[in-house]
Design a protein around this motif. Structure first.
Motif, PDB file in Angstrom:
ATOM      1  N   GLU A  12       0.834  -0.901   0.042  1.00  0.00           N
ATOM      2  CA  GLU A  12       0.371   0.165  -0.220  1.00  0.00           C
ATOM      3  C   GLU A  12       1.431   1.507   0.050  1.00  0.00           C
ATOM      4  O   GLU A  12       1.122   1.815   1.205  1.00  0.00           O
ATOM      5  CB  GLU A  12      -1.415   0.264   1.461  1.00  0.00           C
ATOM      6  CG  GLU A  12      -1.504  -1.166   1.011  1.00  0.00           C
ATOM      7  CD  GLU A  12      -2.842  -1.085   2.392  1.00  0.00           C
ATOM      8  OE1 GLU A  12      -2.776  -0.328   3.412  1.00  0.00           O
ATOM      9  OE2 GLU A  12      -3.174  -2.431   2.299  1.00  0.00           O
ATOM     10  N   GLY A  13       1.757   1.329  -1.073  1.00  0.00           N
ATOM     11  CA  GLY A  13       2.899   2.505  -0.835  1.00  0.00           C
ATOM     12  C   GLY A  13       3.613   2.511   0.404  1.00  0.00           C
ATOM     13  O   GLY A  13       4.487   3.752   0.260  1.00  0.00           O
ATOM     14  N   GLU A  14       3.731   1.876   1.306  1.00  0.00           N
ATOM     15  CA  GLU A  14       4.599   2.083   2.494  1.00  0.00           C
ATOM     16  C   GLU A  14       5.537   0.849   2.248  1.00  0.00           C
ATOM     17  O   GLU A  14       5.533  -0.475   2.181  1.00  0.00           O
ATOM     18  CB  GLU A  14       4.396   1.936   3.424  1.00  0.00           C
ATOM     19  CG  GLU A  14       2.960   2.797   3.578  1.00  0.00           C
ATOM     20  CD  GLU A  14       3.402   4.015   4.090  1.00  0.00           C
ATOM     21  OE1 GLU A  14       4.208   4.903   4.673  1.00  0.00           O
ATOM     22  OE2 GLU A  14       2.796   4.878   3.497  1.00  0.00           O
ATOM     23  N   ILE A  15       6.911   0.995   2.266  1.00  0.00           N
ATOM     24  CA  ILE A  15       7.743  -0.020   3.183  1.00  0.00           C
ATOM     25  C   ILE A  15       7.699  -0.607   3.947  1.00  0.00           C
ATOM     26  O   ILE A  15       6.440  -0.668   4.726  1.00  0.00           O
ATOM     27  CB  ILE A  15       9.012   1.042   3.127  1.00  0.00           C
ATOM     28  CG1 ILE A  15       9.802   0.965   2.326  1.00  0.00           C
ATOM     29  CG2 ILE A  15      10.488  -0.804   3.119  1.00  0.00           C
ATOM     30  CD1 ILE A  15      11.212   2.373   2.459  1.00  0.00           C
ATOM     31  N   TYR A  16       7.366  -2.481   3.156  1.00  0.00           N
ATOM     32  CA  TYR A  16       6.632  -3.598   4.598  1.00  0.00           C
ATOM     33  C   TYR A  16       8.051  -4.387   4.849  1.00  0.00           C
ATOM     34  O   TYR A  16       7.962  -4.544   6.150  1.00  0.00           O
ATOM     35  CB  TYR A  16       6.190  -4.011   3.646  1.00  0.00           C
ATOM     36  CG  TYR A  16       5.185  -5.239   4.365  1.00  0.00           C
ATOM     37  CD1 TYR A  16       4.776  -5.002   5.603  1.00  0.00           C
ATOM     38  CD2 TYR A  16       6.318  -6.641   5.054  1.00  0.00           C
ATOM     39  CE1 TYR A  16       3.695  -6.005   6.363  1.00  0.00           C
ATOM     40  CE2 TYR A  16       5.527  -7.748   5.269  1.00  0.00           C
ATOM     41  CZ  TYR A  16       3.832  -7.020   5.947  1.00  0.00           C
ATOM     42  OH  TYR A  16       3.906  -8.486   7.013  1.00  0.00           O
ATOM     43  N   ALA A  17       8.861  -4.339   4.191  1.00  0.00           N
ATOM     44  CA  ALA A  17      10.262  -4.869   4.746  1.00  0.00           C
ATOM     45  C   ALA A  17      11.479  -4.796   3.758  1.00  0.00           C
ATOM     46  O   ALA A  17      11.073  -4.366   2.284  1.00  0.00           O
ATOM     47  CB  ALA A  17      10.371  -6.577   4.603  1.00  0.00           C
ATOM     48  N   LYS A  31       1.807 -13.674   1.061  1.00  0.00           N
ATOM     49  CA  LYS A  31       0.359 -14.053   1.275  1.00  0.00           C
ATOM     50  C   LYS A  31       0.466 -12.699   2.381  1.00  0.00           C
ATOM     51  O   LYS A  31      -0.786 -12.237   1.755  1.00  0.00           O
ATOM     52  CB  LYS A  31       0.591 -15.125   2.488  1.00  0.00           C
ATOM     53  CG  LYS A  31      -1.048 -15.396   3.418  1.00  0.00           C
ATOM     54  CD  LYS A  31      -1.830 -15.911   2.424  1.00  0.00           C
ATOM     55  CE  LYS A  31      -2.941 -16.263   2.661  1.00  0.00           C
ATOM     56  NZ  LYS A  31      -3.786 -16.775   1.507  1.00  0.00           N
ATOM     57  N   GLU A  32       1.046 -12.046   2.897  1.00  0.00           N
ATOM     58  CA  GLU A  32       0.078 -10.907   3.520  1.00  0.00           C
ATOM     59  C   GLU A  32       0.356  -9.752   2.827  1.00  0.00           C
ATOM     60  O   GLU A  32      -1.136  -8.949   2.485  1.00  0.00           O
ATOM     61  CB  GLU A  32       0.904 -10.227   4.580  1.00  0.00           C
ATOM     62  CG  GLU A  32       0.199  -9.552   5.902  1.00  0.00           C
ATOM     63  CD  GLU A  32       1.057  -9.258   6.908  1.00  0.00           C
ATOM     64  OE1 GLU A  32       0.668  -8.102   7.672  1.00  0.00           O
ATOM     65  OE2 GLU A  32       0.609 -10.125   7.958  1.00  0.00           O
ATOM     66  N   VAL A  33       1.303  -9.559   1.714  1.00  0.00           N
ATOM     67  CA  VAL A  33       1.102  -8.149   1.070  1.00  0.00           C
ATOM     68  C   VAL A  33       1.004  -8.639  -0.441  1.00  0.00           C
ATOM     69  O   VAL A  33       0.749  -7.978  -0.503  1.00  0.00           O
ATOM     70  CB  VAL A  33       3.249  -8.065   0.663  1.00  0.00           C
ATOM     71  CG1 VAL A  33       3.029  -7.251  -0.070  1.00  0.00           C
ATOM     72  CG2 VAL A  33       3.674  -7.825   1.920  1.00  0.00           C
ATOM     73  N   TYR A  34       1.123  -9.924  -1.251  1.00  0.00           N
ATOM     74  CA  TYR A  34       0.381 -10.256  -2.823  1.00  0.00           C
ATOM     75  C   TYR A  34      -0.938 -11.046  -2.417  1.00  0.00           C
ATOM     76  O   TYR A  34      -1.456 -11.246  -3.094  1.00  0.00           O
ATOM     77  CB  TYR A  34       1.532 -10.886  -3.016  1.00  0.00           C
ATOM     78  CG  TYR A  34       2.742  -9.598  -3.463  1.00  0.00           C
ATOM     79  CD1 TYR A  34       2.606  -8.199  -4.362  1.00  0.00           C
ATOM     80  CD2 TYR A  34       4.128  -9.922  -2.716  1.00  0.00           C
ATOM     81  CE1 TYR A  34       3.814  -7.407  -4.009  1.00  0.00           C
ATOM     82  CE2 TYR A  34       5.301  -8.972  -2.620  1.00  0.00           C
ATOM     83  CZ  TYR A  34       5.010  -7.939  -3.244  1.00  0.00           C
ATOM     84  OH  TYR A  34       6.315  -7.194  -3.426  1.00  0.00           O
ATOM     85  N   GLY A  35      -0.717 -11.772  -1.077  1.00  0.00           N
ATOM     86  CA  GLY A  35      -2.457 -12.474  -1.561  1.00  0.00           C
ATOM     87  C   GLY A  35      -1.979 -13.527  -1.829  1.00  0.00           C
ATOM     88  O   GLY A  35      -2.472 -14.671  -2.708  1.00  0.00           O
ATOM     89  N   LEU A  36      -0.299 -13.834  -2.139  1.00  0.00           N
ATOM     90  CA  LEU A  36       0.164 -15.096  -2.686  1.00  0.00           C
ATOM     91  C   LEU A  36       0.747 -16.355  -2.122  1.00  0.00           C
ATOM     92  O   LEU A  36       1.353 -16.237  -1.140  1.00  0.00           O
ATOM     93  CB  LEU A  36       1.253 -14.340  -3.787  1.00  0.00           C
ATOM     94  CG  LEU A  36       2.089 -15.945  -4.390  1.00  0.00           C
ATOM     95  CD1 LEU A  36       1.244 -16.291  -5.524  1.00  0.00           C
ATOM     96  CD2 LEU A  36       3.470 -15.386  -4.926  1.00  0.00           C
ATOM     97  N   GLN A  37      -0.458 -17.599  -2.324  1.00  0.00           N
ATOM     98  CA  GLN A  37       0.161 -18.899  -0.981  1.00  0.00           C
ATOM     99  C   GLN A  37       0.975 -19.495  -1.847  1.00  0.00           C
ATOM    100  O   GLN A  37       0.975 -19.461  -3.152  1.00  0.00           O
ATOM    101  CB  GLN A  37      -0.849 -19.268  -1.265  1.00  0.00           C
ATOM    102  CG  GLN A  37      -0.928 -21.528  -0.199  1.00  0.00           C
ATOM    103  CD  GLN A  37      -1.675 -21.094   0.774  1.00  0.00           C
ATOM    104  OE1 GLN A  37      -2.832 -20.304   0.393  1.00  0.00           O
ATOM    105  NE2 GLN A  37      -1.573 -22.108   1.118  1.00  0.00           N
TER     106      GLN A  37
END
Length: 57
Positions: A12-17, A31-37
């Motif tokens: 969402e436009g912010e640095i997550y990691a 999973k959390e950022v991209y919804g990718l399992q």
């Protein structure tokens, strides 16, 4: 061939990691950022992690 020493993952436009791919890239972040399992695997002969999707949607 190496493309980058470090990566930045945005959510969402912010640095997550940020950091080296092999230290921050994991299935929970994907999973959390991209919804990718997916599973993040390491194979002999590959210096970087390999992302293997577990389901196609």
């Amino acid at each position: 061939m190496m493309i980058a020493d470090k990566i930045i993952i945005l959510k969402e436009g912010e640095i997550y990691a940020q950091g080296k791919a092999d230290s921050i890239m994991n299935s929970c972040i994907l999973k959390e950022v991209y919804g990718l399992q997916a599973q993040v695997c390491r194979f002999a002969g590959f210096s970087k992690p390999v992302i293997v999707p577990l389901e196609m949607g």
